[in-house]
Design a protein around this motif. Structure first.
Motif, mmCIF file in Angstrom:
data_model
loop_
_atom_site.group_PDB
_atom_site.id
_atom_site.type_symbol
_atom_site.label_atom_id
_atom_site.label_comp_id
_atom_site.label_asym_id
_atom_site.label_seq_id
_atom_site.Cartn_x
_atom_site.Cartn_y
_atom_site.Cartn_z
ATOM 1 N N GLY A 1 0.802 -1.217 0.000
ATOM 2 C CA GLY A 1 0.000 0.000 0.000
ATOM 3 C C GLY A 1 0.832 1.262 0.000
ATOM 4 O O GLY A 1 0.369 2.324 -0.380
ATOM 5 N N GLU A 2 2.091 1.144 0.397
ATOM 6 C CA GLU A 2 2.981 2.305 0.451
ATOM 7 C C GLU A 2 3.725 2.553 -0.868
ATOM 8 O O GLU A 2 4.397 3.572 -1.015
ATOM 9 N N LEU A 3 3.615 1.622 -1.813
ATOM 10 C CA LEU A 3 4.318 1.770 -3.091
ATOM 11 C C LEU A 3 3.778 2.999 -3.818
ATOM 12 O O LEU A 3 2.575 3.105 -4.056
ATOM 13 N N ALA A 4 4.673 3.933 -4.153
ATOM 14 C CA ALA A 4 4.232 5.177 -4.784
ATOM 15 C C ALA A 4 5.172 5.574 -5.921
ATOM 16 O O ALA A 4 6.364 5.282 -5.894
ATOM 17 N N TYR A 5 4.582 6.255 -6.888
ATOM 18 C CA TYR A 5 5.312 6.746 -8.050
ATOM 19 C C TYR A 5 6.471 7.638 -7.611
ATOM 20 O O TYR A 5 6.324 8.479 -6.741
ATOM 21 N N SER A 6 7.609 7.441 -8.203
ATOM 22 C CA SER A 6 8.848 8.203 -7.990
ATOM 23 C C SER A 6 9.484 7.975 -6.619
ATOM 24 O O SER A 6 10.572 8.461 -6.358
ATOM 25 N N GLN A 7 8.821 7.231 -5.732
ATOM 26 C CA GLN A 7 9.446 6.879 -4.460
ATOM 27 C C GLN A 7 10.119 5.511 -4.544
ATOM 28 O O GLN A 7 10.840 5.120 -3.640
ATOM 29 N N HIS A 8 9.853 4.787 -5.609
ATOM 30 C CA HIS A 8 10.519 3.511 -5.868
ATOM 31 C C HIS A 8 11.427 3.733 -7.072
ATOM 32 O O HIS A 8 10.998 4.290 -8.078
ATOM 33 N N PRO A 9 12.674 3.301 -6.989
ATOM 34 C CA PRO A 9 13.624 3.586 -8.080
ATOM 35 C C PRO A 9 13.206 3.039 -9.444
ATOM 36 O O PRO A 9 13.611 3.577 -10.469
ATOM 37 N N LYS A 10 12.381 2.020 -9.476
ATOM 38 C CA LYS A 10 11.968 1.457 -10.771
ATOM 39 C C LYS A 10 10.672 2.050 -11.313
ATOM 40 O O LYS A 10 10.270 1.753 -12.422
ATOM 41 N N TRP A 11 10.008 2.891 -10.528
ATOM 42 C CA TRP A 11 8.750 3.493 -10.992
ATOM 43 C C TRP A 11 9.003 4.936 -11.383
ATOM 44 O O TRP A 11 8.793 5.881 -10.645
ATOM 45 N N ASP A 12 9.471 5.098 -12.609
ATOM 46 C CA ASP A 12 9.711 6.432 -13.162
ATOM 47 C C ASP A 12 8.691 6.687 -14.274
ATOM 48 O O ASP A 12 7.756 5.900 -14.450
ATOM 49 N N SER A 13 8.865 7.747 -15.019
ATOM 50 C CA SER A 13 7.870 8.104 -16.031
ATOM 51 C C SER A 13 7.748 7.060 -17.136
ATOM 52 O O SER A 13 6.643 6.784 -17.611
ATOM 53 N N THR A 14 8.857 6.470 -17.523
ATOM 54 C CA THR A 14 8.813 5.431 -18.556
ATOM 55 C C THR A 14 8.115 4.189 -18.030
ATOM 56 O O THR A 14 7.234 3.623 -18.692
ATOM 57 N N ALA A 15 8.479 3.768 -16.831
ATOM 58 C CA ALA A 15 7.850 2.593 -16.224
ATOM 59 C C ALA A 15 6.362 2.838 -15.979
ATOM 60 O O ALA A 15 5.555 1.904 -16.040
ATOM 61 N N HIS A 16 6.000 4.077 -15.731
ATOM 62 C CA HIS A 16 4.589 4.414 -15.508
ATOM 63 C C HIS A 16 3.770 4.091 -16.755
ATOM 64 O O HIS A 16 2.672 3.534 -16.652
ATOM 65 N N MET A 17 4.292 4.409 -17.916
ATOM 66 C CA MET A 17 3.562 4.124 -19.154
ATOM 67 C C MET A 17 3.491 2.621 -19.422
ATOM 68 O O MET A 17 2.475 2.123 -19.928
ATOM 69 N N VAL A 18 4.543 1.895 -19.074
ATOM 70 C CA VAL A 18 4.518 0.433 -19.187
ATOM 71 C C VAL A 18 3.459 -0.128 -18.234
ATOM 72 O O VAL A 18 2.700 -1.036 -18.589
ATOM 73 N N LEU A 19 3.396 0.429 -17.037
ATOM 74 C CA LEU A 19 2.404 0.005 -16.054
ATOM 75 C C LEU A 19 0.985 0.256 -16.565
ATOM 76 O O LEU A 19 0.114 -0.607 -16.436
ATOM 77 N N ILE A 20 0.759 1.408 -17.145
ATOM 78 C CA ILE A 20 -0.567 1.728 -17.679
ATOM 79 C C ILE A 20 -0.966 0.706 -18.740
ATOM 80 O O ILE A 20 -2.080 0.179 -18.727
ATOM 81 N N ALA A 21 -0.059 0.405 -19.640
ATOM 82 C CA ALA A 21 -0.336 -0.588 -20.689
ATOM 83 C C ALA A 21 -0.633 -1.957 -20.076
ATOM 84 O O ALA A 21 -1.544 -2.658 -20.525
ATOM 85 N N GLU A 22 0.130 -2.323 -19.061
ATOM 86 C CA GLU A 22 -0.072 -3.614 -18.392
ATOM 87 C C GLU A 22 -1.436 -3.664 -17.697
ATOM 88 O O GLU A 22 -2.141 -4.670 -17.782
ATOM 89 N N LEU A 23 -1.800 -2.592 -17.019
ATOM 90 C CA LEU A 23 -3.094 -2.547 -16.350
ATOM 91 C C LEU A 23 -4.242 -2.595 -17.353
ATOM 92 O O LEU A 23 -5.226 -3.315 -17.154
ATOM 93 N N GLU A 24 -4.123 -1.844 -18.437
ATOM 94 C CA GLU A 24 -5.173 -1.845 -19.458
ATOM 95 C C GLU A 24 -5.332 -3.228 -20.069
ATOM 96 O O GLU A 24 -6.455 -3.694 -20.287
ATOM 97 N N SER A 25 -4.233 -3.893 -20.309
ATOM 98 C CA SER A 25 -4.278 -5.238 -20.868
ATOM 99 C C SER A 25 -4.842 -6.246 -19.865
ATOM 100 O O SER A 25 -5.708 -7.063 -20.197
ATOM 101 N N SER A 26 -4.377 -6.180 -18.632
ATOM 102 C CA SER A 26 -4.807 -7.135 -17.602
ATOM 103 C C SER A 26 -6.296 -7.047 -17.303
ATOM 104 O O SER A 26 -6.955 -8.060 -17.072
#
Length: 76
Positions: A23-48
């Protein structure tokens, strides 16, 4: 089921371990969740979840918890 699918989307998109998805996982507070990864995440969520997110929701998705709230609007 919903929680498992959501968590797996984060694991896949951000290339992180399942135990890092909390629940604490937040954008830009995790080294792997940057702007590029955010768009990959959006695509993954839309697909899932077989949805198409609005731009405002993509921008507002700033944490794992917030992602769950946003996705619920589309599948309810």
């Amino acid at each position: 089921m919903f929680e498992d699918k959501l968590k797996q989307a984060f694991v896949n998109a951000l290339s992180i371990e399942e135990n890092e998805v909390t629940g604490e996982l937040a954008y830009s507070q995790h080294p792997k969740w940057d702007s590029t990864a955010h768009m990959v995440l959006i695509a993954e969520l839309e697909s899932s979840f077989d949805i198409m997110l609005d731009t405002d929701d993509i921008i507002d998705m700033s944490s794992y918890q917030k992602a769950g709230e946003i996705i619920q609007k589309y599948i309810a």
